[in-house]
Design a protein around this motif. Structure first.
Motif, PDB file in Angstrom:
ATOM      1  N   GLU A  10     -41.267  38.700   7.880  1.00  0.00           N
ATOM      2  CA  GLU A  10     -40.213  37.542   6.733  1.00  0.00           C
ATOM      3  C   GLU A  10     -39.523  36.269   7.933  1.00  0.00           C
ATOM      4  OE1 GLU A  10     -39.838  41.525   8.662  1.00  0.00           O
ATOM      5  OE2 GLU A  10     -41.576  40.452   7.485  1.00  0.00           O
ATOM      6  N   ALA A  13     -40.729  33.358   7.336  1.00  0.00           N
ATOM      7  CA  ALA A  13     -40.127  32.478   6.586  1.00  0.00           C
ATOM      8  C   ALA A  13     -38.622  31.957   6.478  1.00  0.00           C
ATOM      9  CB  ALA A  13     -40.828  33.397   5.522  1.00  0.00           C
ATOM     10  N   ALA A  14     -38.098  32.647   7.413  1.00  0.00           N
ATOM     11  CA  ALA A  14     -36.537  32.432   7.189  1.00  0.00           C
ATOM     12  C   ALA A  14     -36.461  31.001   8.149  1.00  0.00           C
ATOM     13  CB  ALA A  14     -35.393  33.302   8.221  1.00  0.00           C
ATOM     14  N   GLU A  16     -38.943  29.106   8.377  1.00  0.00           N
ATOM     15  CA  GLU A  16     -39.019  28.124   7.690  1.00  0.00           C
ATOM     16  C   GLU A  16     -38.607  27.644   6.514  1.00  0.00           C
ATOM     17  OE1 GLU A  16     -43.940  29.244   6.781  1.00  0.00           O
ATOM     18  OE2 GLU A  16     -43.789  27.331   7.082  1.00  0.00           O
ATOM     19  N   ALA A  17     -37.759  28.466   6.059  1.00  0.00           N
ATOM     20  CA  ALA A  17     -36.437  27.534   5.138  1.00  0.00           C
ATOM     21  C   ALA A  17     -35.275  27.003   5.925  1.00  0.00           C
ATOM     22  CB  ALA A  17     -36.424  28.959   4.047  1.00  0.00           C
ATOM     23  N   ALA A  18     -35.104  27.060   7.047  1.00  0.00           N
ATOM     24  CA  ALA A  18     -34.011  26.455   7.208  1.00  0.00           C
ATOM     25  C   ALA A  18     -33.783  25.493   7.789  1.00  0.00           C
ATOM     26  CB  ALA A  18     -34.442  27.624   9.151  1.00  0.00           C
ATOM     27  N   LYS A  19     -32.728  24.853   8.256  1.00  0.00           N
ATOM     28  CA  LYS A  19     -32.447  23.389   7.844  1.00  0.00           C
ATOM     29  C   LYS A  19     -32.847  22.942   8.927  1.00  0.00           C
ATOM     30  CE  LYS A  19     -29.253  21.665   5.909  1.00  0.00           C
ATOM     31  NZ  LYS A  19     -29.421  20.883   5.242  1.00  0.00           N
ATOM     32  N   ARG A  53     -32.343  26.888  13.028  1.00  0.00           N
ATOM     33  CA  ARG A  53     -33.670  27.272  12.743  1.00  0.00           C
ATOM     34  C   ARG A  53     -34.333  27.670  13.940  1.00  0.00           C
ATOM     35  NH1 ARG A  53     -37.613  24.402   8.947  1.00  0.00           N
ATOM     36  NH2 ARG A  53     -39.247  24.351  10.292  1.00  0.00           N
ATOM     37  N   THR A 109     -27.581  30.359   7.970  1.00  0.00           N
ATOM     38  CA  THR A 109     -29.333  31.244   8.851  1.00  0.00           C
ATOM     39  C   THR A 109     -28.941  31.976   9.383  1.00  0.00           C
ATOM     40  OG1 THR A 109     -29.213  28.306   8.974  1.00  0.00           O
ATOM     41  CG2 THR A 109     -30.862  29.659   9.950  1.00  0.00           C
ATOM     42  N   LYS A 112     -28.749  34.867   6.806  1.00  0.00           N
ATOM     43  CA  LYS A 112     -29.985  35.100   5.713  1.00  0.00           C
ATOM     44  C   LYS A 112     -30.877  35.917   6.443  1.00  0.00           C
ATOM     45  CE  LYS A 112     -28.785  31.729   3.133  1.00  0.00           C
ATOM     46  NZ  LYS A 112     -29.312  30.170   2.556  1.00  0.00           N
TER      47      LYS A 112
END
Length: 216
Positions: A10, A13-14, A16-19, A53, A109, A112
């Motif tokens: 998790e 994943a966070a 990789e999803a972050a700007k 990130r 970020t 989340k």
């Protein structure tokens, strides 16, 4: 350097999803360095936050070690992120003042990722913050402005704060000018030449060095 546990799925994943711009391989190397440095029980400090990130990985390591990640940024964007430049993102421009403001995105970020309580965000310019910083840190991650002026100021302000046995991590180190700007590379060479640091690992453009001597 012993191989530490990888970040949880998790957390990755966070990340990789972050700007942001850090590739996964370099992110995993940063997390490994932060996990090791966290064993010193000192803060893990990042210069250059952008949207958080890489902060996710430092915060995850800080959480596991029972310490905290400190991230320093003025949140107005570095040179290459300004309008008209390659890395500009109009989505992080404050429409009221017309300037970049990555702080709200950074806070979202961390929220989340569930890591807000493990991060102290310092909003300010790196040299000014370094001048009032009194203690040692277990890790310094230099990933701020990429001009010689800014990279040198980040190194001079923060490298002396790395504790004995702690780690200095420099991002975007490109020995070949065709691959990228040279300021971080010059900072990396200066750290090696100082006698204070010994190289630990190389992962693409990420360099990890250990504080092994006085050198300042």
């Amino acid at each position: 350097m012993a191989v530490p546990a990888a970040p949880k799925p998790e957390t990755l994943a966070a990340f990789e999803a972050a700007k942001g711009f850090m590739p996964v391989r370099e992110g995993l190397a940063l997390h490994a360095a932060a996990t090791e440095a966290g064993r010193l029980g000192l803060p893990l400090l990042e210069v250059g936050t952008y949207c958080g990130r890489s902060t996710i990985l430092l915060a995850d390591a800080a959480r596991a070690a029972g310490t905290v990640a400190v991230t320093v940024d003025h949140h107005r964007g570095s040179e290459e992120q300004q309008p008209g430049w390659e890395y500009h993102d109009p989505a992080v421009v404050d429409p009221e003042v017309g300037l970049m403001d990555t702080l709200p995105t950074f806070r979202r970020t961390l929220h989340k990722a569930g890591l807000e309580e493990y991060v102290i965000a310092v909003v300010g310019r790196s040299p000014q913050v370094a001048r009032v910083w009194a203690g040692e840190v277990g890790l310094v991650f230099i990933d701020g402005g990429h001009t010689d002026e800014h990279a040198t100021a980040d190194y001079e302000g923060w490298a002396p704060r790395v504790a004995e046995g702690g780690l200095l991590v420099v991002h975007d180190v490109f020995p070949d000018p065709a691959d990228g700007g040279q300021a971080p590379y010059r900072v990396y060479l200066r750290a090696l030449a100082s006698g204070a640091f010994t190289e630990v690992s190389v992962t693409d453009s990420l360099r990890v060095l250990r504080r092994t001597g006085p050198g300042f």
